[in-house]
Motif scaffolding. Structure first.
Motif, PDB file in Angstrom:
ATOM      1  N   GLY A 120     -63.408 -99.029 -13.931  1.00 12.13           N
ATOM      2  CA  GLY A 120     -62.844 -98.997 -15.286  1.00 12.13           C
ATOM      3  C   GLY A 120     -61.900-100.159 -15.495  1.00 12.13           C
ATOM      4  N   HIS A 121     -61.110-100.068 -16.587  1.00 13.35           N
ATOM      5  CA  HIS A 121     -60.080-101.087 -16.806  1.00 13.35           C
ATOM      6  C   HIS A 121     -58.980-100.883 -15.782  1.00 13.35           C
ATOM      7  N   ASN A 122     -58.233-101.947 -15.499  1.00 10.81           N
ATOM      8  CA  ASN A 122     -57.067-101.722 -14.664  1.00 10.81           C
ATOM      9  C   ASN A 122     -56.021-100.956 -15.472  1.00 10.81           C
ATOM     10  N   ALA A 123     -55.060-100.370 -14.776  1.00 15.07           N
ATOM     11  CA  ALA A 123     -54.117 -99.465 -15.452  1.00 15.07           C
ATOM     12  C   ALA A 123     -53.239-100.210 -16.447  1.00 15.07           C
ATOM     13  N   LEU A 124     -52.985-101.492 -16.209  1.00 15.09           N
ATOM     14  CA  LEU A 124     -52.186-102.283 -17.162  1.00 15.09           C
ATOM     15  C   LEU A 124     -52.937-102.401 -18.486  1.00 15.09           C
ATOM     16  N   ALA A 125     -54.244-102.714 -18.393  1.00 17.41           N
ATOM     17  CA  ALA A 125     -55.057-102.806 -19.608  1.00 17.41           C
ATOM     18  C   ALA A 125     -55.133-101.443 -20.297  1.00 17.41           C
ATOM     19  N   GLY A 126     -55.354-100.392 -19.504  1.00 11.42           N
ATOM     20  CA  GLY A 126     -55.458 -99.050 -20.072  1.00 11.42           C
ATOM     21  C   GLY A 126     -54.205 -98.659 -20.830  1.00 11.42           C
ATOM     22  N   THR A 127     -53.040 -98.971 -20.236  1.00 14.88           N
ATOM     23  CA  THR A 127     -51.770 -98.664 -20.900  1.00 14.88           C
ATOM     24  C   THR A 127     -51.642 -99.443 -22.208  1.00 14.88           C
ATOM     25  N   THR A 128     -52.043-100.718 -22.151  1.00 18.98           N
ATOM     26  CA  THR A 128     -51.984-101.531 -23.370  1.00 18.98           C
ATOM     27  C   THR A 128     -52.874-100.943 -24.452  1.00 18.98           C
ATOM     28  N   TYR A 129     -54.077-100.469 -24.058  1.00 19.12           N
ATOM     29  CA  TYR A 129     -54.969 -99.888 -25.056  1.00 19.12           C
ATOM     30  C   TYR A 129     -54.384 -98.611 -25.639  1.00 19.12           C
ATOM     31  N   LEU A 130     -53.694 -97.857 -24.795  1.00 17.92           N
ATOM     32  CA  LEU A 130     -53.088 -96.619 -25.294  1.00 17.92           C
ATOM     33  C   LEU A 130     -51.978 -96.935 -26.294  1.00 17.92           C
ATOM     34  N   VAL A 131     -51.165 -97.943 -25.981  1.00 20.47           N
ATOM     35  CA  VAL A 131     -50.115 -98.363 -26.913  1.00 20.47           C
ATOM     36  C   VAL A 131     -50.737 -98.853 -28.216  1.00 20.47           C
ATOM     37  N   THR A 132     -51.795 -99.650 -28.091  1.00 22.15           N
ATOM     38  CA  THR A 132     -52.479-100.156 -29.283  1.00 22.15           C
ATOM     39  C   THR A 132     -53.036 -99.006 -30.111  1.00 22.15           C
ATOM     40  N   PHE A 133     -53.572 -98.003 -29.417  1.00 23.30           N
ATOM     41  CA  PHE A 133     -54.114 -96.822 -30.098  1.00 23.30           C
ATOM     42  C   PHE A 133     -53.017 -96.124 -30.902  1.00 23.30           C
ATOM     43  N   LEU A 134     -51.841 -95.959 -30.292  1.00 21.11           N
ATOM     44  CA  LEU A 134     -50.741 -95.289 -31.002  1.00 21.11           C
ATOM     45  C   LEU A 134     -50.264 -96.144 -32.178  1.00 21.11           C
ATOM     46  N   LEU A 135     -50.171 -97.459 -31.966  1.00 21.16           N
ATOM     47  CA  LEU A 135     -49.766 -98.330 -33.071  1.00 21.16           C
ATOM     48  C   LEU A 135     -50.802 -98.303 -34.194  1.00 21.16           C
ATOM     49  N   SER A 136     -52.080 -98.114 -33.818  1.00 20.36           N
ATOM     50  CA  SER A 136     -53.123 -98.034 -34.837  1.00 20.36           C
ATOM     51  C   SER A 136     -52.921 -96.817 -35.731  1.00 20.36           C
ATOM     52  N   MET A 137     -52.418 -95.740 -35.143  1.00 21.86           N
ATOM     53  CA  MET A 137     -52.149 -94.557 -35.968  1.00 21.86           C
ATOM     54  C   MET A 137     -51.016 -94.834 -36.948  1.00 21.86           C
ATOM     55  N   VAL A 138     -50.011 -95.598 -36.505  1.00 23.95           N
ATOM     56  CA  VAL A 138     -48.933 -96.007 -37.419  1.00 23.95           C
ATOM     57  C   VAL A 138     -49.512 -96.878 -38.526  1.00 23.95           C
ATOM     58  N   MET A 139     -50.406 -97.773 -38.120  1.00 23.14           N
ATOM     59  CA  MET A 139     -51.042 -98.680 -39.085  1.00 23.14           C
ATOM     60  C   MET A 139     -51.841 -97.884 -40.122  1.00 23.14           C
ATOM     61  N   ILE A 140     -52.600 -96.891 -39.657  1.00 27.46           N
ATOM     62  CA  ILE A 140     -53.415 -96.084 -40.572  1.00 27.46           C
ATOM     63  C   ILE A 140     -52.502 -95.279 -41.500  1.00 27.46           C
ATOM     64  N   ALA A 141     -51.450 -94.687 -40.923  1.00 25.13           N
ATOM     65  CA  ALA A 141     -50.540 -93.881 -41.744  1.00 25.13           C
ATOM     66  C   ALA A 141     -49.877 -94.745 -42.809  1.00 25.13           C
ATOM     67  N   SER A 142     -49.359 -95.915 -42.415  1.00 28.86           N
ATOM     68  CA  SER A 142     -48.707 -96.770 -43.403  1.00 28.86           C
ATOM     69  C   SER A 142     -49.733 -97.276 -44.408  1.00 28.86           C
ATOM     70  N   GLY A 143     -50.964 -97.511 -43.941  1.00 28.37           N
ATOM     71  CA  GLY A 143     -52.013 -97.960 -44.852  1.00 28.37           C
ATOM     72  C   GLY A 143     -52.322 -96.922 -45.915  1.00 28.37           C
ATOM     73  N   PHE A 144     -52.414 -95.658 -45.507  1.00 24.97           N
ATOM     74  CA  PHE A 144     -52.690 -94.601 -46.488  1.00 24.97           C
ATOM     75  C   PHE A 144     -51.521 -94.424 -47.447  1.00 24.97           C
ATOM     76  N   TYR A 145     -50.324 -94.574 -46.924  1.00 29.12           N
ATOM     77  CA  TYR A 145     -49.152 -94.451 -47.800  1.00 29.12           C
ATOM     78  C   TYR A 145     -49.164 -95.558 -48.858  1.00 29.12           C
ATOM     79  N   LEU A 146     -49.626 -96.749 -48.453  1.00 32.69           N
ATOM     80  CA  LEU A 146     -49.697 -97.852 -49.415  1.00 32.69           C
ATOM     81  C   LEU A 146     -50.883 -97.701 -50.362  1.00 32.69           C
ATOM     82  N   LEU A 147     -51.954 -97.047 -49.858  1.00 38.78           N
ATOM     83  CA  LEU A 147     -53.160 -96.923 -50.673  1.00 38.78           C
ATOM     84  C   LEU A 147     -53.026 -95.824 -51.725  1.00 38.78           C
TER      85      LEU A 147
END
Lengths: 220, 366
Positions: A120-147
């Motif tokens: 699989g991915h190394n754990a550093l990459a996996g952690t980064t993807y998890l952080v990106t995933f959480l930030l994506s939820m912030v992005m989606i939430a702020s996007g819907f609030y703007l939409l």
């Protein structure tokens, strides 16, 4: 002499589809999103031009946003029900195996001590993807609030989380740079890995298969 | 349109015609059918109208001024006429002890029945000493008057959200009414100044139906603050087509193009400005050629400045000042990332050159 490699199945089809939906939608979102922030090419001609430049950019932004959200939902499913390489247990640096791999990956990228193959991915990459995933939820939430700013329901949670529209826009804009940062590092590291270790990492996200050096011991 | 001379500066009487006209305008602002106008009129003339106590705190009196000095005097007079204004520091005849006596009497006589209108933010730092009236702090006065009222109307952005006084670093700890008063219906009419029609509509709604109009989650009446300025702006077509003012005074500005690129905050601001406009002369900031400043939103000032840019300045941690734009922060991050990638790749190449032969041996051993 040559390396001897063995082919392993690493990533399932849904995982690869979500990856490419992310990739394509992010390119569209970054381009149209930046255009919405700063419409740098504009139509100065009033007559004979009905091209709706900004309106179309917004349309593509929203459409790509929905695709992005679909991929996020699929990724959420895979964090728990994907194969071993796709699960959250392979990413979070909380188990002994992952903590070791996390520091190993840092040393690897610093050219200090090269990595031990891992399917699989190394754990550093996996952690980064998890952080990106959480930030994506912030992005989606702020996007819907703007939409949907005029919906009282959206206002209720949007206002509680982000405050005013302007604050949400600010968060949405600043996070955009995280995605540019992520894309730059992600593509560089993927190519670097392929050049250094010849595991076929870049093609793995297309074919799903990765090549591991059989003479070197695998940890998993 | 009635002008000043028609009504006469000294003539404070309001004609029936202009009274009906004012009620009609308020009904239109509330989105009511014309059949409802008689109900508004009878409510506004009812002898049981609740008295109003108008408190001035940290403010510039601009909200009162916009009510009183409108080119259309009818609205200001209508408001003053239809509410029984028992205490208003700017317009009342009494002064000093007499004035404070009025306030005391109204509170006691109409306990739980009067409307409390608040204009201006309330400073809370250092025990609230930054705003005192008659030797008492604004906090004390509000704590005495607001809980005994029937409803509180916060007029202007300062009374609603703290406004300009609450801008960083907020030296007096200014807050809006909502942050201090609990358990009373509070309605916010933000704006700097708000449109008198929005205030009049709220008051008439209360007089007619004995309840406050429906609000959004910030306590702003939906009839006036339910829609973004951007969505009913007269320059919206230019936005969708991508025709923008690039800088003030350029060709696009002369053509009346969209002001988005010179910092219009219309897309982030809720108000009826483009529809109702100001002072009965069909004017509002965007029609005058400057973008919306976002004055009806919480965090007005900090989140809306600089007015000629799209997003606020970015605060640098530890109080080291601000970066001029959010974009420059992003560009710095991108530059550092690109630099780091370059160094990382170069390090790999240098390493390969230095250990070129050694590495081949290493592989052979395996």
């Amino acid at each position: 002499m040559s390396y001897e490699f063995e082919k392993y199945r690493a990533f399932g089809p849904l995982y690869r589809i979500t990856h490419w939906v992310f990739a394509i939608s992010c390119v569209i979102l970054l381009f149209t999103g930046y255009y919405i922030y700063e419409p740098w090419f504009t139509t100065m001609l009033e007559k004979g031009v009905d091209d709706f430049t900004v309106a179309n950019m917004r349309f593509f932004h929203f459409a790509a946003g929905y695709c992005f959200m679909g991929a996020v939902i699929a990724r959420f499913y895979l964090w728990f029900f994907g194969n071993r390489q796709e699960r959250i247990t392979d990413a979070l640096p909380v188990t002994k195996r992952n903590i070791k791999n996390f520091w190993g990956a840092i040393l690897n990228y610093l050219y200090v001590k090269f990595h031990v193959p891992r399917l699989g991915h190394n754990a550093l990459a996996g952690t980064t993807y998890l952080v990106t995933f959480l930030l994506s939820m912030v992005m989606i939430a702020s996007g819907f609030y703007l939409l949907y700013p005029e919906s009282v329901q959206v206002q209720a949670w949007g206002g509680a989380v982000f405050g005013s529209q302007q604050n949400a826009r600010f968060v949405h804009f600043i996070l955009m740079f995280y995605y540019i940062f992520f894309a730059m590092v992600h593509i560089y590291i993927a190519i670097w890995n392929d050049v250094m270790f010849g595991e076929g990492l870049v093609s793995a996200i297309i074919s799903g298969s990765k090549f591991l050096h059989i003479k070197r011991p695998r940890v998993d | 349109m009635a002008d000043q001379s028609e009504n006469g500066i000294g003539d404070l009487r309001i004609t029936r015609r202009s009274f009906i006209k004012g009620c009609t305008m308020a009904a239109a602002a509330l989105g009511l059918s014309e059949t409802m106008i008689p109900r508004l009129v009878s409510a506004a003339t009812s002898p049981q109208r609740p008295p109003v106590v108008w408190l001035h705190f940290q403010e510039c009196t601009g909200c009162t001024e916009s009510l009183l000095r409108a080119s259309h005097p009818d609205i200001g007079r209508l408001i003053l006429d239809l509410i029984s204004l028992d205490y208003h520091e700017t317009v009342m005849a009494a002064a000093g002890y007499q004035a404070e006596e009025n306030l005391k009497n109204t509170i006691e006589k109409y306990d739980g029945k009067y409307i409390c209108v608040v204009e201006g933010a309330i400073p809370t730092k250092d025990g609230g000493v930054y705003c005192k009236i008659g030797g008492r702090t604004a906090m004390d006065i509000l704590a005495e008057v607001a809980p005994r009222s029937a409803a509180v109307i916060a007029i202007g952005s300062c009374a609603s959200f703290g406004g300009l006084q609450a801008a960083a670093p907020n030296p007096t700890g200014a807050v809006g009414v909502r942050d201090l008063v609990r358990g009373k219906p509070i309605i916010n009419i933000p704006g700097c100044p708000p449109n008198p029609i929005s205030f009049l509509g709220t008051v008439l709604h209360y007089l007619t139906w004995k309840k406050l109009p429906v609000t959004d989650n910030l306590g702003r009446p939906l009839f006036a603050y339910g829609r973004k300025i951007h969505d009913h702006c007269e320059r919206r077509a230019h936005f969708d087509e991508g025709r923008f003012v690039e800088q003030f005074g350029d060709e696009g500005h002369r053509q009346g193009y969209c002001l988005y690129k010179v910092g219009c905050k219309g897309p982030a601001t809720f108000s009826n400005c483009p529809a109702v406009r100001f002072n009965d002369v069909d004017q509002w900031p965007v029609s005058a050629g400057h973008g919306c400043c976002g004055c009806t939103e919480p965090g007005f000032w900090d989140s809306m400045t600089p007015f000629e840019q799209r997003l606020p300045e970015v605060e640098v941690p530890l109080g080291k000042g601000t970066v001029t734009s959010a974009e420059s922060v992003g560009r710095t991050v991108m530059g550092i990332t690109a630099g780091a990638i370059g160094i990382h790749a170069a390090a790999g190449v240098v390493r390969r050159l230095a250990k070129g032969t050694a590495k081949k041996d290493e592989i052979r051993e395996e």
